[in-house]
Design an enzyme around this catalytic site. Structure first.
Site, mmCIF file in Angstrom:
data_model
loop_
_atom_site.group_PDB
_atom_site.id
_atom_site.type_symbol
_atom_site.label_atom_id
_atom_site.label_comp_id
_atom_site.label_asym_id
_atom_site.label_seq_id
_atom_site.Cartn_x
_atom_site.Cartn_y
_atom_site.Cartn_z
ATOM 1 N N CYS A 62 0.639 -0.954 -0.127
ATOM 2 C CA CYS A 62 0.238 -0.189 0.090
ATOM 3 C C CYS A 62 0.466 1.688 0.069
ATOM 4 O O CYS A 62 0.385 2.692 -0.122
ATOM 5 C CB CYS A 62 -0.861 0.147 0.815
ATOM 6 S SG CYS A 62 -2.259 -1.277 1.186
ATOM 7 N N ASN A 78 -10.089 0.744 -0.306
ATOM 8 C CA ASN A 78 -8.908 0.463 0.037
ATOM 9 C C ASN A 78 -8.659 -0.010 -1.345
ATOM 10 O O ASN A 78 -8.165 -1.485 -2.228
ATOM 11 C CB ASN A 78 -8.295 -0.420 0.867
ATOM 12 C CG ASN A 78 -6.803 -0.231 0.769
ATOM 13 O OD1 ASN A 78 -5.771 -0.262 0.298
ATOM 14 N ND2 ASN A 78 -6.759 -1.078 1.991
ATOM 15 N N HIS A 133 -3.614 7.317 2.479
ATOM 16 C CA HIS A 133 -3.509 5.642 2.148
ATOM 17 C C HIS A 133 -5.376 5.583 2.873
ATOM 18 O O HIS A 133 -6.170 6.032 3.918
ATOM 19 C CB HIS A 133 -3.363 5.301 2.576
ATOM 20 C CG HIS A 133 -2.970 3.431 2.283
ATOM 21 N ND1 HIS A 133 -3.563 2.971 0.964
ATOM 22 C CD2 HIS A 133 -3.517 2.713 3.018
ATOM 23 C CE1 HIS A 133 -3.430 1.941 1.021
ATOM 24 N NE2 HIS A 133 -3.605 1.500 2.308
HETATM 25 O O1 UT7 Z 1 -3.637 -0.843 3.601
HETATM 26 C C1 UT7 Z 1 -2.908 -2.123 4.197
HETATM 27 C C2 UT7 Z 1 -3.230 -1.463 5.759
HETATM 28 N N1 UT7 Z 1 -4.048 -1.801 6.394
HETATM 29 C C3 UT7 Z 1 -4.548 -1.726 6.971
HETATM 30 O O2 UT7 Z 1 -4.476 -0.304 7.724
HETATM 31 C C4 UT7 Z 1 -5.799 -2.501 8.111
HETATM 32 C C5 UT7 Z 1 -6.219 -2.350 8.889
HETATM 33 N N2 UT7 Z 1 -6.581 -3.083 10.265
HETATM 34 C C6 UT7 Z 1 -8.177 -2.533 10.292
HETATM 35 O O3 UT7 Z 1 -8.555 -1.101 9.538
HETATM 36 C C7 UT7 Z 1 -9.488 -3.028 10.873
HETATM 37 O O4 UT7 Z 1 -8.678 -3.896 11.952
HETATM 38 C C8 UT7 Z 1 -10.517 -3.915 10.442
HETATM 39 C C9 UT7 Z 1 -11.027 -2.895 9.749
HETATM 40 C C10 UT7 Z 1 -9.568 -4.993 9.554
HETATM 41 C C11 UT7 Z 1 -11.091 -5.035 11.832
HETATM 42 O O5 UT7 Z 1 -11.956 -4.109 12.528
HETATM 43 P P1 UT7 Z 1 -11.509 -3.909 13.525
HETATM 44 O O6 UT7 Z 1 -12.322 -2.965 14.512
HETATM 45 O O7 UT7 Z 1 -10.287 -3.949 14.310
HETATM 46 O O8 UT7 Z 1 -11.594 -5.693 14.007
HETATM 47 P P2 UT7 Z 1 -11.139 -6.683 14.560
HETATM 48 O O9 UT7 Z 1 -10.821 -7.113 13.685
HETATM 49 O O10 UT7 Z 1 -11.208 -6.538 15.916
HETATM 50 O O11 UT7 Z 1 -13.257 -7.645 15.170
HETATM 51 C C12 UT7 Z 1 -14.119 -7.400 16.024
HETATM 52 C C13 UT7 Z 1 -15.044 -8.515 15.701
HETATM 53 C C14 UT7 Z 1 -14.890 -9.608 16.218
HETATM 54 O O12 UT7 Z 1 -15.667 -10.518 16.829
HETATM 55 P P3 UT7 Z 1 -15.547 -9.896 18.291
HETATM 56 O O13 UT7 Z 1 -14.612 -11.399 18.207
HETATM 57 O O14 UT7 Z 1 -15.282 -9.287 19.368
HETATM 58 O O15 UT7 Z 1 -16.605 -11.094 18.654
HETATM 59 C C15 UT7 Z 1 -15.232 -9.754 14.758
HETATM 60 O O16 UT7 Z 1 -15.524 -10.887 14.372
HETATM 61 O O17 UT7 Z 1 -15.717 -7.679 15.000
HETATM 62 C C16 UT7 Z 1 -15.987 -9.247 13.762
HETATM 63 N N3 UT7 Z 1 -15.670 -8.776 12.866
HETATM 64 C C17 UT7 Z 1 -17.054 -8.109 11.833
HETATM 65 N N4 UT7 Z 1 -18.432 -8.231 12.102
HETATM 66 C C18 UT7 Z 1 -19.444 -7.546 11.190
HETATM 67 C C19 UT7 Z 1 -14.807 -8.573 12.091
HETATM 68 N N5 UT7 Z 1 -15.192 -8.491 10.670
HETATM 69 C C20 UT7 Z 1 -16.587 -8.255 10.502
HETATM 70 C C21 UT7 Z 1 -17.568 -8.260 9.495
HETATM 71 N N6 UT7 Z 1 -18.802 -7.579 10.483
HETATM 72 N N7 UT7 Z 1 -16.892 -7.949 8.853
#
Ligand code: UT7
Length: 337
Positions: free
Chosen positions: A116, A286, A256
């Site tokens: 990225c 993205n 980004h």
């Molecule tokens: O471009 C390259 C660099 N990449 C980035 O900068 C990405 C950086 N990371 C992120 O943007 C975020 O971490 C994500 C968007 C990937 C995820 O968001 P988050 O707020 O960090 O969610 P998480 O992975 O901590 O998950 C929180 C909860 C989980 O459920 P539990 O374990 O708390 O019950 C996930 O299973 O959200 C759940 N979850 C979803 N729920 C509904 C994960 N994806 C989804 C979804 N819909 N699509």
């Protein structure tokens, strides 16, 4: 002898027609519009879904528009750099395919892989090539067909990504504008958190790798998020301080587009209001190396000669950094396509 600067003289872009909405994603995996909007900030993304088309197709559309807008002849281009993680093929480079499609006869061309942060690194490469005095006109493209490596049964990654490409013309000038400064960093310790497990030389494609879904993006989102926020905020603050820039004289931050919450964090660290931050994540998601030039493509009309822009990105590797650009033309004077 007068100092040579590397100025940006135009921008071209392309996104595919197909719009993949949150509703459609919600029918593929267990998610919903509300979660995607609040946790990521994406409403829809574009997908290149015609068979047989890859990143070079989008790069060609963007570069052709760029050449028309800047009235550049094919023979005048000295070099082409394509920043991408989703090349058409392992080899030859997407840049060499692009060179052929554009009819460039005097250029050398190569791909740059920094995930990225690829376009950020390409800005620095083009600036170095121009400021050396050896090259006068360089096309840099950032583009990715992320849909080619997204697992549409993984709800943690599939809402994030989209396809698109955009390009800048970078030229030599003695005017005091252009790509003024950069701070770029790489830390290979990021490997476990964001990668594709198979398809490279460590683990070539096999029945095993396909059966085990090893050709998709693997991301540990929470860890990547944490590093993205701190590294992008720190490096943006550092380049601002180094160049005597602050909220009073920064005209635009070009971040980004990985997550709206990361963008918010970077802007608030510099106390720059969101009106001065280029944001289009809600429409394209993205697009990896495509996000920075696609932002400028969307916001070009608002740019004024002399505006201070800070570009910043973070990606797999880890790779990250910030580039300070003094914009070289009035965007509202560019002929409408
Ligand atoms: O471009 C390259 C660099 N990449 C980035 O900068 C990405 C950086 N990371 C992120 O943007 C975020 O971490 C994500 C968007 C990937 C995820 O968001 P988050 O707020 O960090 O969610 P998480 O992975 O901590 O998950 C929180 C909860 C989980 O459920 P539990 O374990 O708390 O019950 C996930 O299973 O959200 C759940 N979850 C979803 N729920 C509904 C994960 N994806 C989804 C979804 N819909 N699509």
């Amino acid at each position: 002898m007068e100092k040579i600067n590397a100025i940006i003289t135009g921008v071209g872009g392309y996104v595919p027609d197909y719009v993949l909405t949150n509703d459609e994603i919600s029918r593929m995996v267990d998610t919903n519009d509300e979660w995607i909007m609040t946790r990521i900030g994406v409403k829809e993304r574009r997908i290149l879904n015609e068979e047989g088309l890859g990143t070079s197709y989008m790069a060609r559309k963007a570069a052709k528009q760029l050449m028309r807008k800047t009235q550049s002849t094919p023979d005048s281009i000295d070099a082409v750099i394509v920043a991408t993680t989703t090349p058409d093929y392992h080899f030859p480079s997407t840049a060499s395919i692009l060179c052929d499609k554009l009819g460039l006869k005097n250029a050398f061309a190569f791909d740059l892989q920094a995930a990225c942060s690829g376009f950020l690194y390409a800005l620095e490469m083009a600036a170095s090539m121009i400021c050396s005095g050896r090259h006068k006109k360089v096309i840099i493209v950032g583009g990715d067909k992320m849909s080619s490596m997204v697992n549409y049964s993984d709800r943690a990654t599939c809402p994030i990504f989209g396809d698109g490409a955009a390009a800048f013309m970078v030229e030599a000038s003695t005017e005091d504008f252009g790509i003024m400064d950069s701070i770029l960093r790489t830390d290979g310790k990021g490997l476990p958190f964001l990668h594709m497990k198979a398809g490279g030389s460590v683990c070539p494609p096999s029945y095993f790798s396909i059966d085990n879904k090893m050709h998709y993006i693997y991301q540990e989102g929470r860890t990547v998020f944490k590093y993205a926020v701190s590294n992008m905020s720190d490096v943006t603050a550092a380049i601002a301080e180094k160049n005597h820039l602050d909220k009073s004289n920064i005209d635009w931050i070009v971040p980004h587009q990985a997550n709206l919450r990361i963008i918010d964090a970077v802007a608030s660290r510099l106390e720059v209001p969101l009106e001065k931050v280029m944001i289009n994540i809600e429409r394209y998601g993205n697009t990896s190396a495509g996000t920075l030039p696609l932002c400028v493509w969307d916001f070009e009309k608002k740019l004024k000669k002399g505006d201070n822009l800070i570009f910043t990105a973070f990606g797999a590797g880890f790779t990250w950094g910030a580039v300070y650009v003094k914009w070289a033309y009035d965007g509202d004077k560019v002929a409408v396509e």
